[in-house]
Design a protein around this motif. Sequence first.
Motif, PDB file in Angstrom:
ATOM      1  N   UNK A 151       0.863  -1.186   0.000  1.00 39.76           N
ATOM      2  CA  UNK A 151       0.000   0.000   0.000  1.00 39.76           C
ATOM      3  C   UNK A 151       0.899   1.236   0.000  1.00 39.76           C
ATOM      4  N   UNK A 152       0.371   2.321  -0.510  1.00 40.20           N
ATOM      5  CA  UNK A 152       1.167   3.548  -0.615  1.00 40.20           C
ATOM      6  C   UNK A 152       1.535   4.102   0.753  1.00 40.20           C
ATOM      7  N   UNK A 153       0.578   4.069   1.703  1.00 39.86           N
ATOM      8  CA  UNK A 153       0.820   4.623   3.033  1.00 39.86           C
ATOM      9  C   UNK A 153       0.323   3.646   4.091  1.00 39.86           C
ATOM     10  N   UNK A 154       1.220   2.820   4.649  1.00 40.58           N
ATOM     11  CA  UNK A 154       0.795   1.802   5.629  1.00 40.58           C
ATOM     12  C   UNK A 154       0.112   2.379   6.857  1.00 40.58           C
ATOM     13  N   UNK A 155       0.355   3.651   7.159  1.00 38.92           N
ATOM     14  CA  UNK A 155      -0.241   4.249   8.357  1.00 38.92           C
ATOM     15  C   UNK A 155      -1.764   4.153   8.329  1.00 38.92           C
ATOM     16  N   UNK A 156      -2.351   4.199   7.127  1.00 33.70           N
ATOM     17  CA  UNK A 156      -3.813   4.172   7.030  1.00 33.70           C
ATOM     18  C   UNK A 156      -4.389   2.828   7.482  1.00 33.70           C
TER      19      UNK A 156
END
Length: 248
Positions: A151-156
């Motif tokens: 995923x582009x931003x794992x934080x999400x």
Amino acid sequence: MMTQTQLADLEAAQEFSTAIALQVAKSTQVSLVEKLAERRQRAVALIDRLDEGPEIFSQLCGFIFGVRRHRRELMAQADLAVLIDGIELAKKGEDPLVVFTTIGGCGYEDQGLLRDLTSEVLHIVDPLTHPLWRRWVLDPEQETGALALIVEDPVVLYGIDDAKTYAQVRFASEYLRQTLSAASLLPVSAEQSPYGLDVFLAGVYGIYSSTVIKMRMTKEFNSLLPDLGEFMGRILGVKGEVDANRGY
């Protein structure tokens, strides 16, 4: 809730897909998909027989990679009636939050193991609605896992508790299943089977973890590592013939 914009890192997913294809034949990947479907049928049959006694619960744990080696401690320390109540709620289609809360309250200390058990049971009873979520798929404590790598931003992916994280995992998994299927990166299409994404994620994690291990360990140790296809079968719980009684 996360948005769909730029959720999938298609470049990373393509690179993992190429690496998996170089090491594992397409027929082997498809075979893993088929074994997961067979494994589900056997696990569902056990869930239908949980009222027959603890041995059936033990056999069910044998199908769950992250739980089967710890089932003795789990059955000795947890309230088995609470565990079975939670599984029955999953079977009835209860809200996952209720299922997580019920099983999490069984008295066993390792909440990570209980998370693996809960999410696996949900995945068994309804693999389309409930995606696979084990620590190797996404570990919110260590902030690692196969899902985070594509995923582009794992934080999400991370919520304030297991239920919230699971909601994010559900959304991301369904989005990735459809997107990667449309890009022909899964061993079977999203329409053919719900397990194509499971096999792909196992390949992603296998590539990542073997790379890390080879960087840190000796050549002699690395020679003992299983090949990627076998590794994928192990973490998916379908290596060779399903052995529900192994380790008990």
